[in-house]
Design a protein around this motif. Structure first.
Motif, short mmCIF file in Angstrom:
data_model
loop_
_atom_site.label_atom_id
_atom_site.label_comp_id
_atom_site.label_asym_id
_atom_site.label_seq_id
_atom_site.Cartn_x
_atom_site.Cartn_y
_atom_site.Cartn_z
N SER A 1 -2.15 0.99 -8.26
CA SER A 1 -3.07 0.61 -7.19
C SER A 1 -2.80 -0.81 -6.74
N ALA A 2 -3.29 -1.09 -5.52
CA ALA A 2 -3.19 -2.43 -4.94
C ALA A 2 -4.49 -2.68 -4.18
N GLU A 3 -5.29 -3.60 -4.70
CA GLU A 3 -6.61 -3.88 -4.12
C GLU A 3 -6.61 -5.26 -3.47
N THR B 1 -0.47 -1.63 -12.74
CA THR B 1 0.75 -0.89 -13.00
C THR B 1 0.63 -0.13 -14.31
N MET B 2 1.32 1.00 -14.36
CA MET B 2 1.49 1.74 -15.61
C MET B 2 2.84 1.32 -16.16
N ASN B 3 2.82 0.83 -17.38
CA ASN B 3 4.04 0.35 -18.04
C ASN B 3 4.29 1.22 -19.26
N ASP C 1 0.83 -1.22 0.00
CA ASP C 1 0.00 0.00 0.00
C ASP C 1 0.86 1.26 0.00
N SER C 2 1.98 1.23 0.69
CA SER C 2 2.85 2.41 0.76
C SER C 2 3.62 2.63 -0.54
N CYS C 3 3.58 1.65 -1.44
CA CYS C 3 4.30 1.77 -2.72
C CYS C 3 3.41 2.30 -3.85
N VAL C 4 2.10 2.40 -3.60
CA VAL C 4 1.19 2.91 -4.63
C VAL C 4 1.60 4.33 -5.00
N GLY C 5 1.66 4.58 -6.30
CA GLY C 5 2.08 5.89 -6.81
C GLY C 5 3.57 5.99 -7.03
#
Length: 154
Positions: free
Chosen positions: A117-119, A130-132, A12-16
């Motif tokens: 995001s992480a759901e 992820t955006m690739n 969760d802390s890695c989102v963005g």
């Protein structure tokens, strides 16, 4: 490669956050031909080197769009997209793909991956988006951008 402070517990802390950039991979004519043989897509712009030199607006053959898209999974694994404490990471789908610049035979590409995001789901599963961005060495615009989904199993 491993991503600093990236795990199921800290996801969760890695989102963005940008997770990393892969090494360069050469998309040579042999790879393009192998993809054509595997998929049956033998359109001349991909496999007929002489005709592509004469008639293609790109001055030679180009990689299949789906070939470039297929590189994302291996490049994401190289970056470390599957956390070390996950038992598995599975392709789950794509939300958006845009092919922006053709990849000419012989070009080198790499992927830049950002966690969007992480759901959390039941059973210890997490769907990550992820955006690739598949970058082409020496080109201003990327080959493609893709929002991809993966299921992590804790």
């Amino acid at each position: 490669m491993s991503i600093k402070d990236y795990s199921i517990a800290t996801i969760d802390s890695c989102v963005g956050r940008e997770l990393g950039v892969s090494d360069w991979v050469t998309v040579d004519q042999a790879r393009i031909d192998a993809f054509a043989a595997c998929t049956g897509d033998r359109q001349w712009i991909h496999v007929d080197v002489e005709r592509a030199k004469r008639e293609s607006p790109f001055g030679g053959t180009i990689a299949h769009g789906y070939l470039t898209l297929s590189l994302l999974a291996a490049l994401a694994i190289e970056i470390g997209l599957i956390p070390p404490d996950a038992s598995a990471g599975l392709n789950y789908g794509l939300d958006k793909v845009r092919f922006m610049t053709p990849v000419k035979a012989g070009a080198r590409v790499r992927s830049r991956v950002t966690l969007m995001s992480a759901e959390k789901k039941e059973g210890g599963r997490i769907i990550i988006k992820t955006m690739n961005e598949l970058q082409i060495e020496g080109e201003e615009k990327p080959a493609l951008i893709a929002e991809s989904l993966a299921m992590l199993v804790a």
